[in-house]
Design an enzyme around this catalytic site. Structure first.
Site, PDB file in Angstrom:
ATOM      1  N   LYS A  36       0.807  -1.226   0.000  1.00 53.44           N
ATOM      2  CA  LYS A  36       0.000   0.000   0.000  1.00 53.44           C
ATOM      3  C   LYS A  36       0.835   1.268   0.000  1.00 53.44           C
ATOM      4  O   LYS A  36       0.341   2.348  -0.296  1.00 53.44           O
ATOM      5  CB  LYS A  36      -0.959  -0.005   1.189  1.00 53.44           C
ATOM      6  CG  LYS A  36      -0.284  -0.035   2.534  1.00 53.44           C
ATOM      7  CD  LYS A  36      -1.323  -0.133   3.624  1.00 53.44           C
ATOM      8  CE  LYS A  36      -0.660  -0.309   4.965  1.00 53.44           C
ATOM      9  NZ  LYS A  36      -1.256   0.386   6.052  1.00 53.44           N
ATOM     10  N   LEU A  40       8.244   0.291  -2.593  1.00 48.09           N
ATOM     11  CA  LEU A  40       8.414  -1.060  -2.042  1.00 48.09           C
ATOM     12  C   LEU A  40       9.494  -1.053  -0.951  1.00 48.09           C
ATOM     13  O   LEU A  40      10.236  -0.087  -0.806  1.00 48.09           O
ATOM     14  CB  LEU A  40       8.814  -2.026  -3.171  1.00 48.09           C
ATOM     15  CG  LEU A  40       7.779  -2.192  -4.294  1.00 48.09           C
ATOM     16  CD1 LEU A  40       8.380  -2.984  -5.467  1.00 48.09           C
ATOM     17  CD2 LEU A  40       6.528  -2.907  -3.773  1.00 48.09           C
ATOM     18  N   THR A  43       8.967  -1.219   6.084  1.00 44.91           N
ATOM     19  CA  THR A  43       9.534  -0.389   7.141  1.00 44.91           C
ATOM     20  C   THR A  43      11.043  -0.277   6.954  1.00 44.91           C
ATOM     21  O   THR A  43      11.626   0.812   7.023  1.00 44.91           O
ATOM     22  CB  THR A  43       9.245  -1.045   8.526  1.00 44.91           C
ATOM     23  OG1 THR A  43       7.843  -1.239   8.651  1.00 44.91           O
ATOM     24  CG2 THR A  43       9.761  -0.198   9.665  1.00 44.91           C
ATOM     25  N   LYS A  53      20.441   3.975   9.075  1.00 47.11           N
ATOM     26  CA  LYS A  53      21.883   3.726   8.873  1.00 47.11           C
ATOM     27  C   LYS A  53      22.526   4.819   8.025  1.00 47.11           C
ATOM     28  O   LYS A  53      23.698   5.146   8.205  1.00 47.11           O
ATOM     29  CB  LYS A  53      22.117   2.349   8.240  1.00 47.11           C
ATOM     30  CG  LYS A  53      22.376   1.270   9.279  1.00 47.11           C
ATOM     31  CD  LYS A  53      21.144   0.787   9.986  1.00 47.11           C
ATOM     32  CE  LYS A  53      20.942   1.104  11.393  1.00 47.11           C
ATOM     33  NZ  LYS A  53      19.702   0.605  11.964  1.00 47.11           N
ATOM     34  N   LEU A 184      18.902   4.283  21.203  1.00 47.69           N
ATOM     35  CA  LEU A 184      20.355   4.486  21.186  1.00 47.69           C
ATOM     36  C   LEU A 184      20.836   4.897  19.799  1.00 47.69           C
ATOM     37  O   LEU A 184      21.711   5.751  19.660  1.00 47.69           O
ATOM     38  CB  LEU A 184      21.080   3.217  21.638  1.00 47.69           C
ATOM     39  CG  LEU A 184      20.803   2.805  23.093  1.00 47.69           C
ATOM     40  CD1 LEU A 184      21.716   1.662  23.503  1.00 47.69           C
ATOM     41  CD2 LEU A 184      20.990   3.969  24.060  1.00 47.69           C
ATOM     42  N   VAL A 235       8.207   8.029  31.992  1.00 45.65           N
ATOM     43  CA  VAL A 235       7.612   9.319  31.669  1.00 45.65           C
ATOM     44  C   VAL A 235       6.119   9.173  31.930  1.00 45.65           C
ATOM     45  O   VAL A 235       5.482   8.269  31.393  1.00 45.65           O
ATOM     46  CB  VAL A 235       7.885   9.687  30.192  1.00 45.65           C
ATOM     47  CG1 VAL A 235       7.149  10.966  29.813  1.00 45.65           C
ATOM     48  CG2 VAL A 235       9.388   9.843  29.946  1.00 45.65           C
ATOM     49  N   GLY A 270       9.150   0.260  21.658  1.00 48.09           N
ATOM     50  CA  GLY A 270       8.866  -1.020  21.034  1.00 48.09           C
ATOM     51  C   GLY A 270       7.941  -0.894  19.834  1.00 48.09           C
ATOM     52  O   GLY A 270       7.470   0.197  19.502  1.00 48.09           O
ATOM     53  N   LEU A 318      13.428  -8.260  13.363  1.00 51.11           N
ATOM     54  CA  LEU A 318      14.651  -7.917  12.642  1.00 51.11           C
ATOM     55  C   LEU A 318      14.492  -8.241  11.161  1.00 51.11           C
ATOM     56  O   LEU A 318      13.864  -9.248  10.801  1.00 51.11           O
ATOM     57  CB  LEU A 318      15.840  -8.705  13.208  1.00 51.11           C
ATOM     58  CG  LEU A 318      16.226  -8.364  14.654  1.00 51.11           C
ATOM     59  CD1 LEU A 318      17.260  -9.330  15.189  1.00 51.11           C
ATOM     60  CD2 LEU A 318      16.714  -6.919  14.761  1.00 51.11           C
ATOM     61  N   HIS A 443      46.254 -10.640  10.129  1.00 46.17           N
ATOM     62  CA  HIS A 443      46.831  -9.586  10.981  1.00 46.17           C
ATOM     63  C   HIS A 443      47.228  -8.403  10.117  1.00 46.17           C
ATOM     64  O   HIS A 443      47.801  -8.603   9.051  1.00 46.17           O
ATOM     65  CB  HIS A 443      48.069 -10.121  11.701  1.00 46.17           C
ATOM     66  CG  HIS A 443      48.781  -9.058  12.483  1.00 46.17           C
ATOM     67  ND1 HIS A 443      48.312  -8.605  13.692  1.00 46.17           N
ATOM     68  CD2 HIS A 443      49.896  -8.323  12.201  1.00 46.17           C
ATOM     69  CE1 HIS A 443      49.124  -7.663  14.139  1.00 46.17           C
ATOM     70  NE2 HIS A 443      50.091  -7.470  13.251  1.00 46.17           N
TER      71      HIS A 443
END
Ligand code: FAD
Ligand code: NAI
Length: 464
Positions: A36, A40, A43, A53, A184, A235, A270, A318, A443
């Site tokens: 909708k 595309l 979220t 990001k 965060l 709060v 959340g 996730l 290394h």
């Protein structure tokens, strides 16, 4: 040209839905995906992982130029924030990604049915008044913001993550309600750009679901960066005024009432499964007490032919969990088998430094009475980390006391999100800490911190 009958109709084009649609099409099924939104990607691509990001990466560079490059002999003068330009960078990254999915749909012959999907029968989806038949219907409608009673989100002064990705100026004072992942990450963005950020968290620790020791150290590092924290605090009210927002806070158990004010308040306590206007009641698809679609083996709901994946079902919210479920479900519908080890879904918080985890925490192992050994190694003792000026944090590996099987890994440190992939991969194959310790690590790399932590499980780290 859209047909009116498909093997598979997926509702929702987030990482669960679009990946499932592409994989099903690759396997020879005729597929449509209902979305909708104007674009595309759900979220994740529009208002979640990708834009956050982009802002994290940009604000990190700004802060680096402002505060850290001089320690490497680089003098920066005339540094100026162009917030509009930073937002344009974010928007262009989002556009490239969402258009990328449109291209992939065309390439794989997945039809995008634009509009809101309503399931009207176990084999029928209606999209803005037109009916389509499907052998399999997949619910991948994702999740939505959880609000707080009597705190009205206007996406201007009191914002959710969506509004926090769109602020037109840097707030002087920002209160973040919820010290979880969004708090965060987006709190960091605005703090780096100059806001005075206070995180109010109900629990007695930030990132309450993560390893306690890592969460505590993360808070210490972020406090040094300038973020303020009020733990065990809630709060109780937030009201917009002509100037900003007036808040009342009190102890989690009540008492110690205090007033605060801010220009912007971010509510991030959340997310909840999103099934609005989907018609679940009509077809009888069952949801649990948290509104999540209930699924059994093979992501089947209680109604034959209807399945669900991603944020709308149980499990961590996730993108990579949703994607993996999408692939496994498509393969199962094609008669193949597939599995997901839910214990091995890594979690990453993209702060500086990053926080990453896979497997079990010490707290969970203690609760289950499992005896374990711990190996830890600090980034401070790694040559590459010193060279990068990125010495905060440590790697912690938890291994079974008897068998040495790795049960969990927790990292606070530069590139933790990438480093965790090695451990997650090896855990998929039942690794011991000895296996990691005996694997040759290049290394100088940050991955040597993982190797040293594995050596430390047996008390034989070399560089400390
Ligand atoms: P969604 O991505 O929510 O997609 C569902 C889609 O379905 C939406 O586009 C919606 O419009 C559509 N839809 C719903 N109902 C209908 C209907 N009836 N008809 C048509 N379309 C409908 N996860 C990570 O792994 N890493 C991260 O870095 C990360 N960062 C995040 C940052 C933020 C700010 C937020 C909010 C979330 C973040 N997440 C991250 C979580 C991640 O975005 C979700 O886990 C993931 O998007 C879930 O995918 P999904 O396919 O289940 O649903
Ligand atoms: P979250 O569950 O990570 O954190 C919410 C925090 O709010 C918790 O610490 C909780 O104790 C606290 N809280 C709850 N009620 C409160 C109250 N009344 N007052 C103060 N604190 C309160 O949820 P968040 O940050 O909103 O993120 C939602 C989801 O999005 C997460 O489940 C996460 O999986 C996903 N996400 C993932 C990201 C990533 O993988 N990097 C980034 C951003 C979001």
């Amino acid at each position: 040209m859209a047909s009116d009958s498909y093997d598979v109709i997926v509702i929702g084009s987030g990482p669960g839905g679009y990946v499932c649609a592409i994989r099903a099409a690759q396997l020879g099924m005729t597929v449509a995906c209902v979305e909708k939104r104007e674009t595309l990607g759900g979220t994740c691509l529009n208002i979640g992982c990708i834009p956050s990001k982009a802002l994290l990466a940009a604000s990190e560079k700004y802060e680096e130029a402002d505060k850290h490059l001089d320690k490497m002999g680089i003098k920066v003068s005339g540094l100026k924030l162009d917030l509009k330009g930073m937002m344009a960078h974010k928007d262009s990254v989002v556009d490239a990604n969402t258009q990328g999915i449109e291209f992939l749909f065309k390439k794989n012959k997945v039809d995008w049915l634009k509009g809101t999907g309503v399931i009207t029968a176990k084999d029928t989806v209606e999209v803005d008044g037109k009916s389509y038949k499907a052998k399999h219907i997949i619910i991948a409608t994702g999740s939505d913001v959880v609000g707080l009673p009597s705190i009205e989100i206007d996406e201007k002064k009191i914002v959710s993550s969506e509004g926090a990705l769109e602020l037109s100026k840097v707030p002087k004072d920002m209160v973040v309600i919820g010290g979880g992942v969004i708090g965060l990450e987006l709190g960091s963005v605005w703090q780096r750009l100059g806001a005075n950020v206070t995180v109010v968290e109900f629990a007695d620790a930030i990132l309450p679901a993560m390893d306690k020791e890592i969460a505590k150290e993360t808070q210490k590092v972020m406090k040094r960066q300038g973020l303020k924290f009020k733990l065990s605090t809630k709060v109780t009210s937030a009201k917009t005024t002509a100037k900003g927002v007036d808040l009342t806070i009190e102890g989690a158990a009540g008492g110690n009432e205090e007033k605060m004010s801010a220009d912007v308040v971010l509510v991030c306590v959340g997310r909840k499964a999103y099934t609005e206007s989907l018609g679940l009641d009509k077809v009888g698809v069952k949801t649990d007490d948290r509104g999540r679609v209930m699924t059994g083996d093979g992501f089947k709901t209680n109604v034959d032919g209807i399945y669900a994946i991603g944020d709308v079902i149980a499990g961590p919210m996730l993108a990579h969990k949703a994607e993996d479920e999408g692939v496994v479900l498509a393969e199962m519908l094609a008669g193949q088998t597939g599995h997901i080890d839910y214990n091995l879904i890594p979690g990453v918080v993209y702060t500086w430094p990053e926080v990453a985890e896979v497997g079990q925490t010490e707290e969970a192992l203690k609760k289950e009475g499992i005896k374990y050994k711990v190996g830890k190694f600090p980034f401070m003792a790694n040559g590459r980390a010193r060279a990068m000026n990125a010495t905060d944090g440590f790697v912690k590996i938890l291994a079974d006391a008897r068998t040495d099987k790795v049960l969990g890994c927790h990292i606070l440190g530069a590139d933790a999100g990438t480093l965790i992939a090695e451990v997650a991969g090896m855990m998929e194959f039942g690794t011991s800490s000895e296996d990691i310790a005996r694997t040759c690590h290049a290394h100088p790399t940050l991955s040597e911190v993982v190797k040293e932590a594995a050596l430390a499980v047996d008390g034989r780290a070399l560089h400390i």
